[in-house]
Design a protein around this motif. Structure first.
Motif, PDB file in Angstrom:
ATOM      1  N   LEU A 216       0.937  -1.035   0.132  1.00 58.63           N
ATOM      2  CA  LEU A 216      -0.175  -0.101  -0.118  1.00 58.63           C
ATOM      3  C   LEU A 216       0.825   1.187   0.083  1.00 58.63           C
ATOM      4  O   LEU A 216       0.495   2.160  -0.519  1.00 58.63           O
ATOM      5  CB  LEU A 216      -0.891  -0.131   1.044  1.00 58.63           C
ATOM      6  N   SER A 217       2.084   1.180   0.530  1.00 54.40           N
ATOM      7  CA  SER A 217       2.720   2.451   0.763  1.00 54.40           C
ATOM      8  C   SER A 217       3.244   2.799  -0.910  1.00 54.40           C
ATOM      9  O   SER A 217       3.528   3.803  -1.005  1.00 54.40           O
ATOM     10  CB  SER A 217       4.100   2.029   1.181  1.00 54.40           C
ATOM     11  N   GLN A 218       3.330   2.108  -1.757  1.00 59.15           N
ATOM     12  CA  GLN A 218       3.599   2.477  -3.299  1.00 59.15           C
ATOM     13  C   GLN A 218       2.337   3.009  -3.608  1.00 59.15           C
ATOM     14  O   GLN A 218       2.783   4.206  -4.652  1.00 59.15           O
ATOM     15  CB  GLN A 218       3.687   1.048  -3.899  1.00 59.15           C
ATOM     16  N   ASP A 219       1.153   3.022  -3.401  1.00 55.63           N
ATOM     17  CA  ASP A 219       0.248   4.025  -3.652  1.00 55.63           C
ATOM     18  C   ASP A 219      -0.048   5.197  -2.833  1.00 55.63           C
ATOM     19  O   ASP A 219      -0.947   6.214  -2.955  1.00 55.63           O
ATOM     20  CB  ASP A 219      -1.031   3.278  -3.952  1.00 55.63           C
ATOM     21  N   ARG A 220       0.603   5.355  -1.649  1.00 53.62           N
ATOM     22  CA  ARG A 220       0.594   6.476  -0.801  1.00 53.62           C
ATOM     23  C   ARG A 220       1.482   7.799  -1.077  1.00 53.62           C
ATOM     24  O   ARG A 220       1.221   8.896  -0.658  1.00 53.62           O
ATOM     25  CB  ARG A 220       0.511   6.110   0.751  1.00 53.62           C
ATOM     26  N   VAL A 221       2.616   7.210  -1.691  1.00 52.95           N
ATOM     27  CA  VAL A 221       3.679   8.373  -1.652  1.00 52.95           C
ATOM     28  C   VAL A 221       4.449   8.161  -3.176  1.00 52.95           C
ATOM     29  O   VAL A 221       4.513   6.853  -3.463  1.00 52.95           O
ATOM     30  CB  VAL A 221       4.839   8.037  -0.565  1.00 52.95           C
ATOM     31  N   ARG A 222       4.767   9.141  -3.807  1.00 55.44           N
ATOM     32  CA  ARG A 222       5.508   9.001  -4.858  1.00 55.44           C
ATOM     33  C   ARG A 222       6.805   9.675  -4.830  1.00 55.44           C
ATOM     34  O   ARG A 222       6.852  10.809  -3.810  1.00 55.44           O
ATOM     35  CB  ARG A 222       4.631   9.697  -6.137  1.00 55.44           C
ATOM     36  N   VAL A 223       7.829   8.934  -5.141  1.00 54.12           N
ATOM     37  CA  VAL A 223       9.154   9.699  -5.143  1.00 54.12           C
ATOM     38  C   VAL A 223       9.919   9.873  -6.741  1.00 54.12           C
ATOM     39  O   VAL A 223       9.877   8.663  -7.320  1.00 54.12           O
ATOM     40  CB  VAL A 223      10.075   8.826  -4.420  1.00 54.12           C
ATOM     41  N   GLU A 224      10.136  11.013  -6.929  1.00 53.67           N
ATOM     42  CA  GLU A 224      10.683  11.055  -8.111  1.00 53.67           C
ATOM     43  C   GLU A 224      12.017  11.961  -8.262  1.00 53.67           C
ATOM     44  O   GLU A 224      12.229  12.960  -7.117  1.00 53.67           O
ATOM     45  CB  GLU A 224       9.877  12.174  -9.061  1.00 53.67           C
ATOM     46  N   GLU A 225      13.023  11.402  -9.098  1.00 51.28           N
ATOM     47  CA  GLU A 225      14.332  12.127  -9.386  1.00 51.28           C
ATOM     48  C   GLU A 225      14.001  13.532  -9.834  1.00 51.28           C
ATOM     49  O   GLU A 225      13.161  13.861 -10.612  1.00 51.28           O
ATOM     50  CB  GLU A 225      15.223  11.313 -10.091  1.00 51.28           C
ATOM     51  N   ARG A 226      14.967  14.621  -9.415  1.00 54.59           N
ATOM     52  CA  ARG A 226      14.703  15.900 -10.177  1.00 54.59           C
ATOM     53  C   ARG A 226      15.929  15.859 -10.981  1.00 54.59           C
ATOM     54  O   ARG A 226      17.205  15.524 -10.506  1.00 54.59           O
ATOM     55  CB  ARG A 226      14.743  16.903  -8.647  1.00 54.59           C
ATOM     56  N   GLU A 227      15.769  16.887 -12.083  1.00 56.07           N
ATOM     57  CA  GLU A 227      16.798  17.224 -12.834  1.00 56.07           C
ATOM     58  C   GLU A 227      18.039  17.577 -12.287  1.00 56.07           C
ATOM     59  O   GLU A 227      19.199  17.315 -12.631  1.00 56.07           O
ATOM     60  CB  GLU A 227      16.132  17.835 -14.123  1.00 56.07           C
ATOM     61  N   GLU A 228      17.510  18.425 -11.224  1.00 51.16           N
ATOM     62  CA  GLU A 228      18.915  19.313 -10.478  1.00 51.16           C
ATOM     63  C   GLU A 228      19.385  18.593  -9.305  1.00 51.16           C
ATOM     64  O   GLU A 228      20.194  19.031  -8.759  1.00 51.16           O
ATOM     65  CB  GLU A 228      18.392  20.593 -10.254  1.00 51.16           C
ATOM     66  N   GLY A 229      19.007  17.329  -9.268  1.00 49.38           N
ATOM     67  CA  GLY A 229      19.447  16.606  -8.034  1.00 49.38           C
ATOM     68  C   GLY A 229      18.548  16.557  -7.083  1.00 49.38           C
ATOM     69  O   GLY A 229      17.708  17.271  -6.968  1.00 49.38           O
ATOM     70  N   GLY A 230      18.803  15.330  -6.325  1.00 44.63           N
ATOM     71  CA  GLY A 230      17.689  15.289  -5.083  1.00 44.63           C
ATOM     72  C   GLY A 230      16.414  14.620  -5.500  1.00 44.63           C
ATOM     73  O   GLY A 230      16.242  14.155  -6.598  1.00 44.63           O
ATOM     74  N   LEU A 231      15.494  14.323  -4.417  1.00 41.97           N
ATOM     75  CA  LEU A 231      14.314  13.637  -4.815  1.00 41.97           C
ATOM     76  C   LEU A 231      12.921  14.534  -4.358  1.00 41.97           C
ATOM     77  O   LEU A 231      13.137  15.245  -3.509  1.00 41.97           O
ATOM     78  CB  LEU A 231      14.200  12.461  -4.022  1.00 41.97           C
ATOM     79  N   THR A 232      11.916  14.649  -5.169  1.00 42.09           N
ATOM     80  CA  THR A 232      10.643  15.071  -4.818  1.00 42.09           C
ATOM     81  C   THR A 232       9.850  14.040  -4.284  1.00 42.09           C
ATOM     82  O   THR A 232       9.496  12.992  -4.985  1.00 42.09           O
ATOM     83  CB  THR A 232      10.072  15.841  -5.877  1.00 42.09           C
ATOM     84  N   VAL A 233       9.253  14.331  -3.067  1.00 34.76           N
ATOM     85  CA  VAL A 233       8.589  13.146  -2.322  1.00 34.76           C
ATOM     86  C   VAL A 233       7.058  13.855  -2.140  1.00 34.76           C
ATOM     87  O   VAL A 233       6.947  15.022  -1.734  1.00 34.76           O
ATOM     88  CB  VAL A 233       8.756  12.907  -0.852  1.00 34.76           C
ATOM     89  N   THR A 234       6.006  13.174  -2.606  1.00 37.61           N
ATOM     90  CA  THR A 234       4.825  13.724  -2.835  1.00 37.61           C
ATOM     91  C   THR A 234       3.771  12.737  -1.980  1.00 37.61           C
ATOM     92  O   THR A 234       3.862  11.452  -2.241  1.00 37.61           O
ATOM     93  CB  THR A 234       4.170  13.660  -4.106  1.00 37.61           C
ATOM     94  N   ASN A 235       2.893  13.310  -1.105  1.00 39.61           N
ATOM     95  CA  ASN A 235       1.951  12.580  -0.373  1.00 39.61           C
ATOM     96  C   ASN A 235       0.683  12.507  -1.326  1.00 39.61           C
ATOM     97  O   ASN A 235       0.082  13.376  -1.560  1.00 39.61           O
ATOM     98  CB  ASN A 235       1.811  13.400   0.983  1.00 39.61           C
ATOM     99  N   LEU A 236       0.335  11.201  -1.780  1.00 39.45           N
ATOM    100  CA  LEU A 236      -0.850  11.147  -2.436  1.00 39.45           C
ATOM    101  C   LEU A 236      -2.074  10.951  -1.934  1.00 39.45           C
ATOM    102  O   LEU A 236      -3.151  10.922  -2.457  1.00 39.45           O
ATOM    103  CB  LEU A 236      -0.510   9.764  -3.328  1.00 39.45           C
ATOM    104  N   THR A 237      -2.099  11.051  -0.447  1.00 38.87           N
ATOM    105  CA  THR A 237      -3.295  11.166   0.308  1.00 38.87           C
ATOM    106  C   THR A 237      -3.938  12.085   0.514  1.00 38.87           C
ATOM    107  O   THR A 237      -3.359  13.073   0.595  1.00 38.87           O
ATOM    108  CB  THR A 237      -3.117   9.825   1.466  1.00 38.87           C
ATOM    109  N   GLN A 238      -5.146  11.781   1.382  1.00 37.36           N
ATOM    110  CA  GLN A 238      -5.791  12.924   1.804  1.00 37.36           C
ATOM    111  C   GLN A 238      -5.532  13.195   3.398  1.00 37.36           C
ATOM    112  O   GLN A 238      -6.034  13.814   4.280  1.00 37.36           O
ATOM    113  CB  GLN A 238      -7.368  12.775   1.810  1.00 37.36           C
ATOM    114  N   THR A 239      -4.535  12.673   3.896  1.00 40.44           N
ATOM    115  CA  THR A 239      -4.173  12.778   5.431  1.00 40.44           C
ATOM    116  C   THR A 239      -2.639  12.943   5.630  1.00 40.44           C
ATOM    117  O   THR A 239      -1.639  12.661   4.561  1.00 40.44           O
ATOM    118  CB  THR A 239      -4.342  11.380   6.240  1.00 40.44           C
ATOM    119  N   ASP A 240      -2.088  13.635   6.583  1.00 32.13           N
ATOM    120  CA  ASP A 240      -0.774  13.784   6.783  1.00 32.13           C
ATOM    121  C   ASP A 240       0.066  12.587   6.970  1.00 32.13           C
ATOM    122  O   ASP A 240      -0.660  11.668   7.707  1.00 32.13           O
ATOM    123  CB  ASP A 240      -0.619  14.755   8.067  1.00 32.13           C
TER     124      ASP A 240
END
Length: 202
Positions: free
Chosen positions: A117-141
């Protein structure tokens, strides 16, 4: 991720039902399994699965060798602790290998669901300028997220070294995103193997 599936005889149907329920998520990953388990899951879900020998004929050892070569990112090992049969996969050896090579392992459906389920709750993407963008895909903190990654050689599809690194994100708001710069994470030379979500700050 490369996910390995193994189940004792009395747990095979449970793994099949789990795979049906989470077929959409599992289809995004590369799957392998011991012979009979892989056949049952594939027939029930239509998922493509690399099948090894049956557990009693050495299939668990084949998967174990892949763990030792850093070629497995997650092991789903549905075991029967009350009525194990002679010849069934030796979970002690597999668990030891997972501990040695830092491979996440789920031995029951509750833990497997958490990993999946964690695979559908958070998205992690590489950034062109380095580092990672982490996104919460849910409606709760989400109080705490840990990202696990290893060095990876993409041209030969093998992991480099046995060290698993982690990066931590805390208090990610519902629908929110943040940027992290994990130590030892190199774009094009690192691969995320697991994203774990926790209900408390760990």
């Amino acid at each position: 991720m490369n996910i390995a599936l193994i189940a004792h005889d009395k747990k095979k149907e449970l793994l099949v039902q789990f795979s049906i329920a989470y077929c959409g998520i599992l289809s995004k990953h590369t799957l392998c399994a011991t012979g009979t388990t892989g056949k049952m899951v594939s027939e029930a879900t239509g998922l493509g699965i690399q099948r090894y020998l049956s557990g009693s004929q050495g299939g668990a050892q084949q998967i174990g060798s892949r763990i030792a070569c850093d070629e497995i990112d997650l092991l789903l090992l549905f075991r029967d602790p009350l009525n194990p049969k002679p010849g069934e996969p030796n979970e002690a050896n597999l668990l030891r290998l997972c501990d040695v090579y830092n491979v996440p392992v789920a031995t029951n459906i509750a833990t497997a669901e958490e990993f999946t389920l964690s695979q559908d709750r958070v998205r992690v993407e590489e950034r062109e300028e380095g580092g990672l963008t982490v996104t919460n895909l849910t409606q709760t903190d989400i109080p705490s997220i840990r990202i696990f990654y290893k060095f990876y050689k993409y041209d030969t599809n093998v992991y480099i070294g046995g060290i698993t690194y982690t990066s931590k994100v805390t208090d990610l708001a519902a629908g929110g995103s943040c940027v992290v710069t994990p130590s030892h994470y190199l774009k094009g030379y690192s691969k995320i193997i697991k994203v774990a979500i926790y209900d408390t700050d760990v």
